[in-house]
Design a protein around this motif. Structure first.
Motif, PDB file in Angstrom:
ATOM      1  N   LEU A  28       0.829  -1.210   0.000  1.00 39.78           N
ATOM      2  CA  LEU A  28       0.000   0.000   0.000  1.00 39.78           C
ATOM      3  C   LEU A  28       0.861   1.256   0.000  1.00 39.78           C
ATOM      4  N   ASP A  29       1.924   1.252   0.784  1.00 44.32           N
ATOM      5  CA  ASP A  29       2.778   2.434   0.872  1.00 44.32           C
ATOM      6  C   ASP A  29       3.605   2.622  -0.388  1.00 44.32           C
ATOM      7  N   LEU A  30       4.076   1.465  -0.963  1.00 46.07           N
ATOM      8  CA  LEU A  30       4.878   1.569  -2.172  1.00 46.07           C
ATOM      9  C   LEU A  30       4.065   2.092  -3.353  1.00 46.07           C
ATOM     10  N   ALA A  31       2.763   1.838  -3.321  1.00 49.97           N
ATOM     11  CA  ALA A  31       1.907   2.320  -4.410  1.00 49.97           C
ATOM     12  C   ALA A  31       1.999   3.842  -4.546  1.00 49.97           C
ATOM     13  N   GLY A  32       2.053   4.535  -3.412  1.00 46.61           N
ATOM     14  CA  GLY A  32       2.179   5.984  -3.433  1.00 46.61           C
ATOM     15  C   GLY A  32       3.499   6.435  -4.010  1.00 46.61           C
ATOM     16  N   ARG A  33       4.591   5.715  -3.649  1.00 46.63           N
ATOM     17  CA  ARG A  33       5.900   6.064  -4.191  1.00 46.63           C
ATOM     18  C   ARG A  33       5.938   5.917  -5.707  1.00 46.63           C
ATOM     19  N   ARG A  42      10.624   6.010 -11.529  1.00 42.10           N
ATOM     20  CA  ARG A  42       9.405   5.183 -11.454  1.00 42.10           C
ATOM     21  C   ARG A  42       9.754   3.710 -11.662  1.00 42.10           C
ATOM     22  N   LEU A  43      10.600   3.442 -12.666  1.00 41.54           N
ATOM     23  CA  LEU A  43      10.999   2.042 -12.921  1.00 41.54           C
ATOM     24  C   LEU A  43      11.751   1.470 -11.731  1.00 41.54           C
ATOM     25  N   GLY A  44      12.601   2.322 -11.129  1.00 40.97           N
ATOM     26  CA  GLY A  44      13.347   1.857  -9.956  1.00 40.97           C
ATOM     27  C   GLY A  44      12.418   1.515  -8.803  1.00 40.97           C
ATOM     28  N   TRP A  45      11.441   2.409  -8.531  1.00 33.65           N
ATOM     29  CA  TRP A  45      10.486   2.137  -7.446  1.00 33.65           C
ATOM     30  C   TRP A  45       9.639   0.905  -7.762  1.00 33.65           C
ATOM     31  N   LEU A  46       9.261   0.732  -9.035  1.00 34.48           N
ATOM     32  CA  LEU A  46       8.503  -0.463  -9.412  1.00 34.48           C
ATOM     33  C   LEU A  46       9.299  -1.727  -9.136  1.00 34.48           C
ATOM     34  N   SER A  47      10.573  -1.732  -9.541  1.00 34.57           N
ATOM     35  CA  SER A  47      11.418  -2.926  -9.358  1.00 34.57           C
ATOM     36  C   SER A  47      11.670  -3.182  -7.876  1.00 34.57           C
ATOM     37  N   PHE A  48      12.028  -2.106  -7.143  1.00 35.65           N
ATOM     38  CA  PHE A  48      12.294  -2.276  -5.717  1.00 35.65           C
ATOM     39  C   PHE A  48      11.032  -2.712  -4.978  1.00 35.65           C
ATOM     40  N   GLY A  49       9.934  -2.069  -5.300  1.00 35.42           N
ATOM     41  CA  GLY A  49       8.684  -2.397  -4.639  1.00 35.42           C
ATOM     42  C   GLY A  49       8.232  -3.809  -4.955  1.00 35.42           C
ATOM     43  N   VAL A  79      15.231 -25.245  -7.905  1.00 42.52           N
ATOM     44  CA  VAL A  79      14.870 -24.553  -9.143  1.00 42.52           C
ATOM     45  C   VAL A  79      13.413 -24.130  -9.106  1.00 42.52           C
ATOM     46  N   ILE A  80      12.571 -25.033  -8.658  1.00 45.57           N
ATOM     47  CA  ILE A  80      11.154 -24.714  -8.615  1.00 45.57           C
ATOM     48  C   ILE A  80      10.896 -23.647  -7.547  1.00 45.57           C
ATOM     49  N   VAL A  81      11.645 -23.755  -6.418  1.00 46.14           N
ATOM     50  CA  VAL A  81      11.510 -22.732  -5.374  1.00 46.14           C
ATOM     51  C   VAL A  81      11.830 -21.338  -5.955  1.00 46.14           C
ATOM     52  N   PHE A  82      12.913 -21.286  -6.714  1.00 44.94           N
ATOM     53  CA  PHE A  82      13.297 -20.013  -7.324  1.00 44.94           C
ATOM     54  C   PHE A  82      12.226 -19.526  -8.289  1.00 44.94           C
ATOM     55  N   ALA A  83      11.635 -20.462  -9.027  1.00 41.74           N
ATOM     56  CA  ALA A  83      10.570 -20.102  -9.979  1.00 41.74           C
ATOM     57  C   ALA A  83       9.374 -19.498  -9.242  1.00 41.74           C
ATOM     58  N   SER A  84       9.076 -20.048  -8.046  1.00 46.64           N
ATOM     59  CA  SER A  84       7.948 -19.494  -7.282  1.00 46.64           C
ATOM     60  C   SER A  84       8.252 -18.063  -6.800  1.00 46.64           C
ATOM     61  N   VAL A  85       9.545 -17.831  -6.474  1.00 50.19           N
ATOM     62  CA  VAL A  85       9.939 -16.468  -6.068  1.00 50.19           C
ATOM     63  C   VAL A  85       9.736 -15.493  -7.223  1.00 50.19           C
ATOM     64  N   VAL A  86      10.162 -15.918  -8.434  1.00 53.52           N
ATOM     65  CA  VAL A  86      10.000 -15.085  -9.629  1.00 53.52           C
ATOM     66  C   VAL A  86       8.526 -14.791  -9.886  1.00 53.52           C
ATOM     67  N   ALA A  87       7.684 -15.820  -9.689  1.00 54.17           N
ATOM     68  CA  ALA A  87       6.248 -15.628  -9.895  1.00 54.17           C
ATOM     69  C   ALA A  87       5.689 -14.586  -8.902  1.00 54.17           C
ATOM     70  N   ALA A  88       6.150 -14.664  -7.632  1.00 55.51           N
ATOM     71  CA  ALA A  88       5.676 -13.700  -6.624  1.00 55.51           C
ATOM     72  C   ALA A  88       6.097 -12.281  -6.970  1.00 55.51           C
ATOM     73  N   ILE A  89       7.374 -12.125  -7.400  1.00 50.99           N
ATOM     74  CA  ILE A  89       7.861 -10.781  -7.744  1.00 50.99           C
ATOM     75  C   ILE A  89       7.136 -10.238  -8.975  1.00 50.99           C
ATOM     76  N   ALA A  90       6.891 -11.117  -9.953  1.00 52.18           N
ATOM     77  CA  ALA A  90       6.174 -10.690 -11.163  1.00 52.18           C
ATOM     78  C   ALA A  90       4.761 -10.232 -10.819  1.00 52.18           C
ATOM     79  N   ALA A  91       4.103 -10.994  -9.904  1.00 49.47           N
ATOM     80  CA  ALA A  91       2.753 -10.610  -9.484  1.00 49.47           C
ATOM     81  C   ALA A  91       2.767  -9.240  -8.800  1.00 49.47           C
ATOM     82  N   ALA A  92       3.768  -9.011  -7.936  1.00 50.96           N
ATOM     83  CA  ALA A  92       3.878  -7.730  -7.244  1.00 50.96           C
ATOM     84  C   ALA A  92       4.141  -6.591  -8.224  1.00 50.96           C
ATOM     85  N   PHE A  93       4.960  -6.857  -9.262  1.00 51.14           N
ATOM     86  CA  PHE A  93       5.255  -5.844 -10.267  1.00 51.14           C
ATOM     87  C   PHE A  93       3.983  -5.427 -10.999  1.00 51.14           C
TER      88      PHE A  93
END
Length: 817
Positions: A28-33, A42-49, A79-93
């Motif tokens: 919620l807070d990152l959305a404002g940033r 903006r791209l930096g905040w998107l990636s960091f957030g 490998v699959i664990v890492f893939a799940s992390v990528v999926a979570a970050i992609a969803a957040a992006f």
């Protein structure tokens, strides 16, 4: 198929929920940033957030998995664990990208929610697939977990968009409450998905080397690490907020400055150290008439080129002073579309860290102000009606010319010109036509002065002055004065009538008649008044004899003010005689002044002074009271019962309630009204309505009215018709040459006949010879007054010479009878 049942570690479940809440609040807070950032930021905040939020969601999932204990050893495919992390970050992006937009439509909200739910679901079930145990899913519960993910994602996106700006009331608490709700939804989805999962004892072969994890220990480590990561992110956000507050303050300050710069009504131009124009506002272009292409990035000389050529050097000097750290202000003029535009320019150095970095040129159009200032200055030194220089300007010009001639002592002339009979035009036609007359008069004087080095000024009213700068010869001055007088004499056409005026001109010369402006004007004024005394319509040079007369006049004025109080005034009485029997039928009271040093002075010496100074009212009142009182005494002493004639001054005649004023004096001395005869002149009756009312009241009271100096004024016949006049006095000017002038005889005969036909008495004054008396007697004039019978006598002499013999004769007549 047989499946394995496990149990949950309650503490880890709670930790997983805390992680979900923290991740939601962070989102919620990152959305404002993200929404406030632009470009690379903006791209930096998107990636960091996305990394922070994705790791938070994934950590909650992993801790939730670790919280579930199975009775078998669990291994994970890295490998699959890492893939799940990528999926979570992609969803957040995806989530941050959607809520970071300026607007969020319903379709965008639904699409973003589905994508976020897909990413979260993918992260969860890919993460579950990392467990090297055979898994199967209960379809209804699987579908429920996905539905929870969709609803939770849509709600999370909407709440994040709503609270991103932090402008709503109590936004911090609302964000926390929303984070708790979102955390509960994410945890609900996870544990619903876990509940839909069935674990089977057969182990799968990993894609990579499996890692055997101590679930409990690893769970706590993940919790600690995740909380630490989230803590760092929150700390970073706090620092970012503080920095953002400063950035916002700077940005707001910059906006204020830019608004002031852009919207300022004054022109502002920014110049760098290379003398290049780096910025300007719209007002600068408007004032100068230049275009953006001609100014921006161009040398400052482009701006200087529109400055009036006479001001360019000064303006350039002021500009370069700014690069020395000096502020300067000056007025200049630029040329815009061929027109002069007056500016006030302020050049201010821009100083950064103690060094000059450039300058601001700030300028304001003051053309209207300058023109108004010039108009005010013009009005201060010029007459508004005629446009001529006024008294202040004229005195200044004389002073400057005296200073210029002080060394050489070369003469020049000052004329004072007054219009004769202007008051008649102003009073009869009104001030509007009076102004028209003065404007026409000014044009005529100007025309008569063409080709001469002179200055014409209006001092006020109908008085004008002329400074003749290079007139040194008396003949030249006389010619100029005569030309002016002649031009003024030509009739003026006003309201379909011709009006005639003349001018009286007094002349004073520098240096013999005055050493300064005041002396020259005073002496020219003295000469002008002498012209008026001698009949007007002429010119006269000042002389020291005139000055002596003026000084005498001033002295007489001072003494005259005390004459009544000191008892220095006295009355002489001139008998009025009936021609048939030479009997006295009345007397005229004539004032004299027994001056303590100059002796007995006739009225012609001091009456004009009294009229000019206003003392005439006091003298006139004294004369009227004294004459009535003396006549009352004669009546009481045995007569004869005759009237006394008293001249009224103009001030007495026009005072409020003249009839009451006269009545009070008569009541005071006890004289009956019909024994008083008031002599007035035609000039007092210019206002016919007012004069008729005054004389009507006097006539009703019983006082007799005599028209003095008849035939010498204007509209005499109309006065006889309009006013209640009982007697006419034929002026001495008609008597003086009556023995030699047939015209005078005809005029006198006409006046006598007219008076008799109108049932008026008529009396001739100024009779000095027997020949004059014979002609008047022949013309049937029955009453006369003059030196032939008697000069004016004191009251005692009248008593002795006329009244006592007349009383004796009356007593003899009574005794004989």
């Amino acid at each position: 198929m047989e499946h394995i049942h496990g149990s949950y570690d309650s503490l880890l479940v709670v930790f997983s929920y805390i992680i979900a809440v923290a991740a939601s609040y962070t989102a919620l807070d990152l959305a404002g940033r993200v929404s406030n950032a632009k470009g690379r930021s903006r791209l930096g905040w998107l990636s960091f957030g996305a990394a922070i939020m994705g790791m938070g969601i994934w950590s909650m999932h992993f801790v939730g998995m670790l919280a579930y204990s199975l009775p078998i050893t669990i291994r994970y495919d890295i490998v699959i664990v890492f893939a799940s992390v990528v999926a979570a970050i992609a969803a957040a992006f995806i989530a941050l990208y959607v809520v970071g937009r300026n607007q969020l439509t319903v379709s965008q909200l639904l699409t973003g929610g589905l994508l976020l739910a897909t990413g979260i679901s993918t992260m969860h079930y890919v993460g579950m697939a990392a467990i090297l145990v055979d898994l199967s899913y209960d379809p209804p519960m699987f579908a429920l977990s996905v539905a929870i993910a969709i609803v939770a994602s849509i709600a999370a996106l909407w709440l994040s968009f709503y609270f991103r700006g932090g402008k709503a009331s109590n936004a911090g608490w609302k964000k926390l409450g929303s984070g708790i709700i979102m955390g509960a939804a994410i945890v609900g989805m996870h544990y619903t998905g876990m509940f839909a999962t069935h674990f089977h004892p057969n182990n799968r072969t990993p894609f990579s080397i499996g890692i055997i994890l101590d679930q409990e220990l690893l769970g706590y480590l993940i919790v600690g690490g995740t909380l630490f990561t989230l803590g760092l992110s929150l700390f970073g956000i706090v620092i970012s907020k503080r920095l953002n507050i400063k950035d916002t303050a700077l940005e707001e300050s910059e906006k204020w400055y830019k608004s002031l710069y852009d919207n300022n009504l004054d022109g502002i131009v920014s110049v760098d150290l290379n003398y290049q124009v780096t910025g300007f506002n719209e007002a600068a272009l408007h004032i100068t008439g230049l275009t953006k292409e001609r100014v921006l990035g161009k040398p400052i000389s482009e701006l200087v080129s529109v400055i009036a050529e006479a001001d360019r050097v000064k303006t350039s000097e002021m500009f370069f002073h700014a690069f020395e750290g000096l502020r300067s202000t000056h007025d200049t003029t630029l040329i815009k579309d061929g027109e002069a535009v007056m500016l006030t320019v302020t050049i201010v150095p821009v100083i950064i860290e103690g060094s000059v970095a450039g300058s601001y040129i700030i300028f304001k159009d003051i053309t209207d102000e300058k023109q108004a200032e010039q108009r005010i200055h013009h009005l201060a030194f010029h007459d508004e009606l005629t446009g001529l220089p006024n008294r202040r300007k004229f005195n200044q010009a004389i002073g400057e010319w005296i200073e210029a001639r002080s060394a050489s002592r070369l003469p020049f002339a000052v004329m004072v010109l007054d219009i004769d009979r202007f008051k008649m035009i102003n009073d009869s036609l009104g001030h509007t036509y009076g102004d028209i007359f003065l404007q026409e008069l000014t044009n005529r004087i100007h025309s008569s002065l063409e080709g001469q080095d002179v200055m014409l000024a209006r001092m006020g009213g109908d008085e004008f002055t002329i400074l003749c700068r290079n007139c040194s010869e008396e003949a030249e001055i006389i010619e100029l004065a005569e030309r002016i007088i002649h031009s003024i004499q030509i009739p003026y056409r006003l309201m379909d009538n011709d009006f005639y005026v003349s001018a009286s001109v007094g002349i004073a010369l520098f240096p013999q008649h005055g050493q300064n402006a005041a002396e020259l004007l005073k002496n020219a004024d003295t000469a002008m008044y002498e012209v008026k005394k001698k009949g007007k319509n002429g010119y006269l040079f000042f002389s020291h004899e005139l000055d002596a007369l003026l000084q005498q006049k001033i002295e007489l004025e001072g003494d005259l003010r005390k004459a009544v109080e000191n008892g220095e005034l006295l009355l002489h009485y001139q008998p009025q005689i009936r021609t048939s029997d030479n009997e006295m039928i009345g007397v005229e009271a004539l004032v004299r002044w027994q001056h303590k040093e100059k002796g007995l002075l006739p009225p012609g010496t001091f009456i004009p002074i009294a009229e000019e100074t206003g003392i005439i009212y006091e003298i006139g009142t004294w004369v009227l009271r004294e004459a009535c009182s003396q006549m009352r005494k004669w009546h009481l002493a045995g007569g004869p019962l005759i009237p006394v004639a008293v001249n009224l001054s103009s001030q007495q005649f026009h005072q409020p309630d003249l009839a009451g004023y006269v009545k009070n004096i008569l009541d005071e001395v006890g004289l009956e009204p019909h024994f008083l005869e008031l002599e007035i002149t035609e000039s007092m009756m210019m206002d016919a309505t007012l004069s008729a009312d005054i004389m009507k009241r006097l006539n009703e009271y019983g006082v007799r009215i005599s028209l003095d100096d008849f035939g010498t004024g204007y509209s005499s016949l109309s006065y006889l018709k309009m006013f209640p006049i009982q007697k006419l006095k034929i002026d001495r000017s008609f008597i003086r040459d009556i023995t030699n002038s047939g015209n005078d005889q005809a005029i006198v005969a006409t006046i006598i006949a007219m008076a008799q036909n109108m049932n008026m008495e008529v009396i001739a004054e100024g009779i000095e010879t027997k020949a004059q008396l014979d002609i008047l007697t022949d013309k049937d004039c029955r009453k006369i007054q003059g030196y032939y019978f008697s000069k004016p006598l004191s009251a005692a002499d009248v008593e002795q010479s006329f009244f006592k013999p007349q009383r004796s004769n009356a007593e003899l007549s009574l005794s004989d009878s």
